[in-house]
Design a protein around this motif. Structure first.
Motif, PDB file in Angstrom:
ATOM      1  N   SER A 217       0.702  -1.206   0.056  1.00  0.00           N
ATOM      2  CA  SER A 217      -0.236   0.030  -0.164  1.00  0.00           C
ATOM      3  C   SER A 217       0.767   1.404  -0.061  1.00  0.00           C
ATOM      4  O   SER A 217       1.850   1.457   0.633  1.00  0.00           O
ATOM      5  N   GLY A 218       0.472   2.391  -0.984  1.00  0.00           N
ATOM      6  CA  GLY A 218       1.281   3.522  -0.905  1.00  0.00           C
ATOM      7  C   GLY A 218       2.917   3.462  -1.483  1.00  0.00           C
ATOM      8  O   GLY A 218       3.608   4.272  -1.274  1.00  0.00           O
TER       9      GLY A 218
ATOM     10  N   GLY B 109      -1.908   7.260  -0.442  1.00  0.00           N
ATOM     11  CA  GLY B 109      -1.954   5.694  -0.033  1.00  0.00           C
ATOM     12  C   GLY B 109      -2.240   5.066  -1.432  1.00  0.00           C
ATOM     13  O   GLY B 109      -2.547   3.619  -1.219  1.00  0.00           O
TER      14      GLY B 109
END
Length: 253
Positions: free
Chosen positions: A28-29, A182
């Protein structure tokens, strides 16, 4: 759980293996740069992730979803920006954003469309057709459309090819904004500068295989004392020198 998980992916065209059992994940991100010479298998990898190609072997999961079995559900989690996109020629920039939002089931008012256009510096171009705006503006439009449904994973296939330095840096800024929000990004590029500037990690792909996967700094550090790399370098060892070492100096034909 990774936003994108690829395990043992193999893509074949008849007897030719374009992708040979590669594995990687994107958190994630995170921005993962996928670099390699022409014909390395980057586009085939992206096509398999999108669900456009059925892998010969291996497993792909987008937030746990298999694109081969649930293509529509997987695509709802993806935003895709290709090298070139053909838009409906009779529609304005504003109409195109509203159209693609509707295709993803996102209902936007005119004011909401305009706010999104303003966020990428395109509000003044809203009444114009996409064919009438500059290359850099078209790339910002395709990125905006790719993000219109706010997907957690963004696939960018050489997004800055042909752009001038100012337009390229503007697009870099938009990619960094997505990471800060994100979202995860899989980026293919031929620009070593771009890969090093944007990527948290870089996968170097050669002849269908990933031959190195690490942060830009770690890749340079690992190979900086290799005499073959220092022979290639003009001064300090760079990511481009590492790439040339691993992918070969000859230009692909």
């Amino acid at each position: 759980m990774d936003v994108l998980s690829v395990e043992g992916l193999e893509v074949r065209y008849g007897s030719h293996a374009a992708v040979r059992g590669i594995s990687f994940g994107i958190g994630s991100g995170e921005v993962l740069g996928l670099i390699g010479p022409n014909g390395a298998g980057k586009t085939s990898t992206l096509a398999a992730i999108e669900g456009l190609l059925r892998p010969a072997r291996g497993q792909i999961r987008v937030l746990g979803i298999d694109p081969a079995r649930e293509p529509m559900r997987a695509r709802s989690c993806l935003g895709v920006q290709l090298q070139s996109t053909a838009f409906q020629p009779d529609l304005t920039v504003r109409e195109l954003v509203a159209l693609y939002a509707g295709l993803y089931g996102v209902c936007l008012t005119r004011a909401e469309v305009d706010r999104r256009l303003e966020s990428v510096g395109l509000l003044a171009e809203a009444p114009r057709r996409a064919s009438q705006i500059s290359g850099g503006q078209q790339q910002r439009l395709t990125l905006l459309i790719a993000l219109v449904h706010e997907p957690p994973l963004l696939l960018l296939d050489e997004p800055t090819t042909g752009l001038d330095p100012q337009s390229r840096r503007q697009l870099w800024a938009h990619v960094e904004e997505q990471r800060a929000a994100g979202r995860s990004v899989l980026l293919t590029t031929h620009s070593m500068e771009e890969a090093a500037a944007l990527s948290d990690r870089i996968a170097i792909m050669v002849q269908g295989e990933i031959v190195a996967l690490d942060t830009p700094q770690a890749l340079v550090s690992k190979y900086s004392r290799d005499p073959r790399t220092t022979q290639l370098a003009h001064g300090d060892v760079t990511l481009e020198d590492v790439f040339l070492l691993l992918a070969g100096e000859e230009v692909s034909k």
